[in-house]
Design a protein around this motif. Structure first.
Motif, PDB file in Angstrom:
ATOM      1  N   GLU A   1     -16.796  11.565  26.846  1.00  0.00           N
ATOM      2  CA  GLU A   1     -15.696  12.281  27.511  1.00  0.00           C
ATOM      3  C   GLU A   1     -15.746  12.109  29.027  1.00  0.00           C
ATOM      4  O   GLU A   1     -14.723  11.901  29.673  1.00  0.00           O
ATOM      5  CB  GLU A   1     -15.781  13.791  27.211  1.00  0.00           C
ATOM      6  N   GLU A   2     -16.937  12.225  29.582  1.00  0.00           N
ATOM      7  CA  GLU A   2     -17.036  12.281  31.048  1.00  0.00           C
ATOM      8  C   GLU A   2     -17.007  10.909  31.707  1.00  0.00           C
ATOM      9  O   GLU A   2     -16.466  10.762  32.795  1.00  0.00           O
ATOM     10  CB  GLU A   2     -18.303  13.054  31.464  1.00  0.00           C
TER      11      GLU A   2
ATOM     12  N   ASP B   1     -13.841  10.701  33.929  1.00  0.00           N
ATOM     13  CA  ASP B   1     -12.879  11.799  33.802  1.00  0.00           C
ATOM     14  C   ASP B   1     -12.912  12.599  35.105  1.00  0.00           C
ATOM     15  O   ASP B   1     -13.823  13.385  35.346  1.00  0.00           O
ATOM     16  CB  ASP B   1     -13.263  12.686  32.618  1.00  0.00           C
TER      17      ASP B   1
END
Ligand SMILES: [Zn+2]
Length: 299
Positions: free
Chosen positions: A209-210, A248
């Motif tokens: 995600e990051e 992100d």
């Protein structure tokens, strides 16, 4: 010997006997409170430190009717408690936390951390989450019971698992920075474990995600209780097969791969207490510091 014994992790390593067998025994608890029991002195949630040690009052003279007390355990045979105000919210305290706790021994810091988490939990759980009735302290403070006749739900002090991970690719380490970090400061990526996830899955999801990186071979290294308010930091190592980052930007201001040499230099500066650098790393209080030191020690 535990895997954590090679680490000197702040807030871990307490020697207080938690004396679980006494918590559910009302007579033992009453006797403990009637003796020469001690009550931890707090300024809101912050400790009061005198001469490099936690300050204590005698429980019998300090505890008043409007204060609940939680049983921290036995120290040198003496029962130790911490106070919870019966109403109102807890202030963070007027003094500065880190200079105060920097003076404490590892054992006293661990005791303070446990007390802080527990006291804060009580102050935030005065009412039942199931039915809304008031709750009452039980088991020496390691439980709260709903007072609603039809409910009687039992509530337990919470611990929130957080993964914090070193991501390695070849001989480089991936570190990121959140906008709230001091300028130039980078650390290991981290995120809460979600319901339905293993630790390994939480690590893989957070990293994907990051920074858009798929990781494999997640292994556990060491953990840290982090009483702000009740996290358990679970330190891991993960391996990346590629190095292209897709950051992100809602989570991270930046993330980068650092060479072993760059990490070693910044780590040495962190130990010296230097902060104003283009690339700086967390200090001793943070588990990330210990994870990075461990990574550097592995040839
Ligand atoms: Zn209830």
């Amino acid at each position: 010997m535990s895997a954590g014994a090679m680490f000197d992790i702040p807030f871990a390593g307490g020697t207080t006997d938690r004396a679980d067998h006494m918590r559910g025994d009302p007579r033992a608890m009453a006797e403990a409170m009637a003796g020469d029991a001690l009550l931890l002195c707090l300024d809101g949630l912050n400790p009061i430190v005198e001469g490099g040690r936690l300050a204590w009052d005698r429980l019998e003279s300090a505890a008043r009717g409007d204060v609940e007390v939680v049983f921290l355990g036995l120290r040198e045979g003496r029962a130790c408690f911490a106070p919870v105000p019966a109403s109102g919210s807890l202030s963070p305290g007027s003094g500065r936390l880190w200079p105060a706790v920097a003076a404490l021994s590892a054992d006293e810091l661990a005791l303070y951390g446990a007390a802080r988490s527990l006291v804060n939990w009580h102050a935030r759980h005065r009412f039942c989450a199931a039915c809304g009735y008031p709750t009452a302290l039980a088991k020496g403070g390691w439980q709260r019971d709903c007072t609603g006749e039809a409910c009687r739900a039992q509530h337990f002090p919470r611990v929130d698992p957080v993964t914090i991970m070193l991501v390695q690719h070849e001989d480089m380490l991936l570190l990121g920075r959140q906008p709230r970090f001091p300028a130039g400061s980078y650390s290991a990526l981290a995120g809460f474990v979600e319901p339905g996830e293993s630790i390994e899955e939480a690590v893989a999801r957070e990293v994907l995600e990051e920074v858009g990186i798929r990781v494999r071979d997640v292994s556990y290294i060491v953990s840290q209780p982090w009483p702000f308010p009740s996290s358990l930091m679970i330190g891991c190592l993960a391996h990346a097969d590629h190095s292209e980052l897709t950051i992100d930007r809602t989570e991270l201001e930046d993330a980068r791969w650092f060479t072993r040499g760059e990490v070693a230099e910044a780590f040495a500066a962190a130990i010296r207490g230097e902060r104003d650098r283009e690339f700086s790393l967390p200090g001793h209080q943070a588990i990330a510091h210990h994870l990075i030191g461990w990574w550097l020690d592995r040839a």
